[in-house]
Design an enzyme around this catalytic site. Structure first.
Site, mmCIF file in Angstrom:
data_model
loop_
_atom_site.group_PDB
_atom_site.id
_atom_site.type_symbol
_atom_site.label_atom_id
_atom_site.label_comp_id
_atom_site.label_asym_id
_atom_site.label_seq_id
_atom_site.Cartn_x
_atom_site.Cartn_y
_atom_site.Cartn_z
ATOM 1 N N GLU A 442 0.891 -1.234 -0.091
ATOM 2 C CA GLU A 442 0.119 -0.138 0.086
ATOM 3 C C GLU A 442 0.990 1.242 -0.028
ATOM 4 O OE1 GLU A 442 -3.025 0.329 -0.517
ATOM 5 O OE2 GLU A 442 -3.233 -2.012 -0.809
HETATM 6 C C1 LIG Z 1 2.697 -9.723 1.043
HETATM 7 C C2 LIG Z 1 2.249 -8.685 -0.427
HETATM 8 C C3 LIG Z 1 0.965 -8.327 -0.440
HETATM 9 C C4 LIG Z 1 0.516 -7.532 -1.388
HETATM 10 N N1 LIG Z 1 -0.878 -7.140 -1.830
HETATM 11 C C5 LIG Z 1 -0.965 -6.459 -2.960
HETATM 12 C C6 LIG Z 1 -2.397 -6.757 -3.488
HETATM 13 O O1 LIG Z 1 -3.201 -7.165 -2.661
HETATM 14 N N2 LIG Z 1 -2.615 -5.828 -4.580
HETATM 15 C C7 LIG Z 1 -1.699 -5.084 -5.283
HETATM 16 O O2 LIG Z 1 -1.814 -4.647 -6.212
HETATM 17 N N3 LIG Z 1 -0.268 -5.134 -4.754
HETATM 18 C C8 LIG Z 1 -0.103 -5.895 -3.789
HETATM 19 N N4 LIG Z 1 1.271 -5.902 -3.265
HETATM 20 C C9 LIG Z 1 2.285 -5.192 -3.747
HETATM 21 C C10 LIG Z 1 2.708 -3.958 -2.966
HETATM 22 O O3 LIG Z 1 1.919 -2.884 -2.807
HETATM 23 C C11 LIG Z 1 4.274 -3.862 -3.552
HETATM 24 O O4 LIG Z 1 5.238 -4.740 -3.352
HETATM 25 C C12 LIG Z 1 4.623 -2.244 -3.137
HETATM 26 O O5 LIG Z 1 3.937 -1.193 -3.642
HETATM 27 C C13 LIG Z 1 6.275 -2.174 -3.617
HETATM 28 O O6 LIG Z 1 6.266 -2.180 -5.059
HETATM 29 P P1 LIG Z 1 7.524 -3.134 -5.441
HETATM 30 O O7 LIG Z 1 7.542 -4.518 -4.751
HETATM 31 O O8 LIG Z 1 7.701 -3.380 -6.998
HETATM 32 O O9 LIG Z 1 8.845 -2.352 -5.002
HETATM 33 P P2 LIG Z 1 9.525 -1.158 -5.978
HETATM 34 O O10 LIG Z 1 8.476 -0.376 -6.564
HETATM 35 O O11 LIG Z 1 10.510 -1.947 -6.757
HETATM 36 O O12 LIG Z 1 10.445 -0.580 -4.618
HETATM 37 C C14 LIG Z 1 11.664 -0.986 -4.168
HETATM 38 C C15 LIG Z 1 12.436 0.335 -3.148
HETATM 39 O O13 LIG Z 1 12.393 1.212 -4.179
HETATM 40 C C16 LIG Z 1 11.837 2.183 -3.308
HETATM 41 N N5 LIG Z 1 11.069 3.258 -4.378
HETATM 42 C C17 LIG Z 1 10.376 2.908 -5.502
HETATM 43 N N6 LIG Z 1 9.916 4.088 -6.202
HETATM 44 C C18 LIG Z 1 10.501 4.989 -5.665
HETATM 45 C C19 LIG Z 1 10.476 6.432 -5.687
HETATM 46 N N7 LIG Z 1 9.603 6.991 -6.655
HETATM 47 N N8 LIG Z 1 10.961 7.402 -4.849
HETATM 48 C C20 LIG Z 1 11.607 7.027 -3.874
HETATM 49 N N9 LIG Z 1 11.802 5.380 -3.574
HETATM 50 C C21 LIG Z 1 11.187 4.571 -4.394
HETATM 51 C C22 LIG Z 1 10.697 1.635 -2.703
HETATM 52 O O14 LIG Z 1 10.406 2.577 -1.535
HETATM 53 C C23 LIG Z 1 11.390 0.480 -2.201
HETATM 54 O O15 LIG Z 1 12.179 0.763 -0.965
HETATM 55 C C24 LIG Z 1 1.518 -6.817 -2.108
HETATM 56 C C25 LIG Z 1 3.009 -7.001 -1.819
HETATM 57 C C26 LIG Z 1 3.354 -8.008 -0.861
HETATM 58 C C27 LIG Z 1 4.741 -8.347 -0.552
#
Ligand SMILES: Cc1cc2nc3c(=O)[nH]c(=O)nc-3n(C[C@H](O)[C@H](O)[C@H](O)COP(=O)(O)OP(=O)(O)OC[C@H]3O[C@@H](n4cnc5c(N)ncnc54)[C@H](O)[C@@H]3O)c2cc1C
Length: 601
Positions: A442
């Site tokens: 989220e």
């Molecule tokens: C158990 C679990 C349940 C989930 N449930 C859902 C769900 O029901 N529906 C759904 O749609 N998603 C879901 N998610 C996805 C979740 O919302 C994402 O994992 C999260 O938004 C981060 O995206 P990412 O994993 O691609 O990480 P990334 O976006 O790749 O981020 C990696 C790192 O980079 C940093 N970063 C990325 N972009 C920026 C920026 N612009 N500025 C500064 N820092 C940045 C982040 O803070 C993080 O530290 C779930 C994830 C998990 C692990």
């Protein structure tokens, strides 16, 4: 006797003393409720938690769901547990009576379901996400969509999800590639892959209704070209009966460090070219609609983090009162029995810190829930509008502060148990693992901090920011009638002044310096603002505790109120002063990691 899941006395303190929820029964929407019905809802939550969730909590953690290539398998006990929640109405406690809900204020619903999240941990995610999915469709869908999708979800026949994340689009949803192709007869065919979808597949319900963000072919690039679709796992005919596969395939399950009661799925939409989606509202407005669910989910995430911290605190408190180990430095007699570990000041440090984090965080979440109630049902329009402004502003803090400090509290719960906290005979290590997710999903902590500083603070001529500051100042003024709160009130006044100076300096930096540099320390701004807001919540709790003490209560209650004042004292002495360091970092535009070159790592 086993540790209580949560302190009922504490929940009553928030609802009936601090936030005066009984006053809400004067509003037409809650006219059929009274203190007894609120307490009954909480009792129901507690009973279901103790009967269905607590006994299977560890099993659900150890025996993760599996996928055999065709079907998801999970421990059979989850199904009756979820069915009991649905049967009780606690799957949608705020929904209208005629939709099967209990029409409770959000703040009471939070307390009533808190036992379920504490004992059911992430298993409660199935019904909570379904509820938020329904709320979005009710707000932005057509009457036909509500009848076809929301009604069976409210009844518990169908479940719901939110499907946004893709392998290459997590924090950056603007880059999502799932597509929607409009056919000649005006239908939309969905194609793409989503990952990490919570509750994305299972057989707890007949059907699963995904809310999918996708890009209509030819739509503008970026977030302004994203639309929202209802995409069921199984097609549904005009009579509401299942009508075959909708070409939504489970590609696999993720195995996680925590939150294992709930499936996390990789889902392929439209591999056979036959996945139909139903547009919500207008094309290209998807992210705006999805914010309805995301904002609700953000409050839900903060609340879950706070509750997991609260239950870890209760568990470690109970343990510390029983476990005997060592003697106090003042004890000279080696033959004296070992003391209970709660007698060691360092163990009390960890207990008081947990109490300050967990109860500070939960009171903030309940404050947010009451704002959600006010924006919908307050009698005066001005009150509804200001509740909306304040809740919008506070949402990144309500989501993030509990998510950051909740796991810290759970880490201390492990420490209180020593080596026994590190093994899975006790649930505290699981609480930590479960809670660790909350700063990630989220919107990560970093992304929330950018939302606060770059968007929420400057928005509408700083309306939300100014309203928040003025509400804190109102409470500082109210605290002046309590002589025992003179010191914390003065400290909070100074903290608000420090926050204002920092905000002015950072906003000026955003105008004059490189914007990337000015925002590089945004996480420290979120830390700073969060600590001020939680100090505010502790001042509010303390005023209520002083009122309680003035009534000369019996000994248990007296101790309860004194405990509140002591946790406030801890927070002001040990946590609030950290803002001074963070102010310096922010005002100096400290660039330690901003200028660090990739090659230096
Ligand atoms: C158990 C679990 C349940 C989930 N449930 C859902 C769900 O029901 N529906 C759904 O749609 N998603 C879901 N998610 C996805 C979740 O919302 C994402 O994992 C999260 O938004 C981060 O995206 P990412 O994993 O691609 O990480 P990334 O976006 O790749 O981020 C990696 C790192 O980079 C940093 N970063 C990325 N972009 C920026 C920026 N612009 N500025 C500064 N820092 C940045 C982040 O803070 C993080 O530290 C779930 C994830 C998990 C692990």
């Amino acid at each position: 006797m086993a540790a209580p899941i949560l302190s009922v006395r504490d929940l009553h303190f928030y609802l009936f003393e601090m936030f005066d929820v009984e006053a809400m029964t004067a509003r037409p929407r809650y006219a059929e409720h009274n203190r007894e019905t609120f307490v009954a809802a909480m009792d129901t939550g507690q009973k279901i938690a103790e009967r269905y969730f607590l006994p299977i909590r560890q099993k659900a953690d150890v025996e993760q769901p599996t996928f055999d290539g065709k079907k998801v398998h999970m421990i059979p006990e989850i199904k009756p547990a979820i069915a009991a929640v649905i049967e009780s109405g606690l799957s949608c406690p705020e929904a209208d009576f005629e939709m099967g809900g209990m029409q409770l204020p959000a703040i009471v619903a939070s307390a009533a379901t808190s036992f379920l999240s504490a004992a059911g941990s992430t298993m409660m995610g199935y019904t909570a996400l379904t509820n938020a999915n329904c709320n979005l469709i009710q707000a932005h869908g057509t009457p036909e969509q509500i009848a076809k999708w929301v009604v069976p979800m409210r009844e518990g026949r169908f479940a719901g999800t939110m499907a946004m994340t893709e392998p290459s689009a997590g924090s950056g949803l603007a880059d999502l590639t799932t597509s929607a192709t409009k056919t000649e007869d005006g239908r939309y065919l969905i194609s793409g892959n989503k990952i990490f979808i919570s509750g994305g597949d299972h057989d707890l319900n007949e059907n699963i209704v995904h809310l999918v963000l996708a890009r209509v072919k030819g739509a503008p690039k970026g977030i302004k070209g994203v639309s929202l679709f209802i995409v069921p796992k199984h097609k549904v005919d005009d009579n509401g009966e299942l009508a075959g596969s909708n070409d939504v395939g489970l590609a696999g399950l993720f195995h996680k460090m925590g939150g294992r009661g709930q499936t996390s799925c990789a889902i392929n939409f439209g591999e056979q070219g036959n996945c139909e989606g139903f547009l919500v509202g207008e094309e290209n407005m998807g992210i705006r609609y999805m914010f309805h669910m995301m904002n609700e989910a953000r409050i839900m995430v903060g609340t879950g983090a706070a509750i997991t911290a609260l239950t870890g605190y209760q568990y470690s408190l109970d343990y510390a009162k029983e476990r005997r180990q060592g003697r106090l430095p003042s004890s000279k007699d080696p033959l004296s029995p070992p003391v209970r570990i709660i007698e060691h000041p360092d163990v009390r440090r960890m207990l008081l810190a947990q109490k300050a984090y967990a109860e500070g965080a939960y009171s903030l979440c309940l404050y947010g829930a009451q704002l959600a109630d006010d924006l919908g049902t307050a009698v005066e329009e001005t009150e509804r509008n200001s509740a909306k402004t304040l809740l919008d502003f506070l949402t990144p803090i309500i989501k993030s502060w509990p998510s950051e400090y909740g796991p810290r509290a759970n880490s201390m719960a492990i420490q209180v148990l020593g080596g026994h906290g590190y093994i899975n005979e006790h649930p505290v290590e699981m609480f930590y693992r479960d809670n660790r997710l909350n700063a990630i999903h989220e919107g990560t902590y970093g992304v929330q901090s950018l939302d606060l500083l770059a968007r929420k603070v400057p928005a509408d001529n700083m309306a939300g920011y100014k309203l928040c500051i003025s509400r804190i100042r109102e409470d500082i003024k109210a605290a002046s009638k309590y002589p025992e709160l003179e010191v914390p009130a003065a400290e909070l006044t100074a903290a608000v002044q420090l926050l204002s100076e920092t905000t002015n300096a950072v906003l000026a930096g955003m105008q004059t310096a490189n914007i990337d540099l000015a925002l590089a320390n945004s996480v420290k701004y979120l830390d700073l603002f969060g600590n001020v807001v939680v100090a505010w919540m502790w001042l509010k709790q303390s005023m209520t505790a002083c009122d309680g003490l003035a009534r000369e209560p019996h000994e248990d209650d007296r101790n309860f109120y004194l405990g509140k004042l002591q946790a406030m004292k801890y927070f002001y002495a040990y946590e609030l002063p950290e803002i001074q360091v963070w102010k310096k970092i922010l005002c100096d535009l400290e660039d330690a990691f901003y200028v660090a070159q990739e090659e230096w790592f």
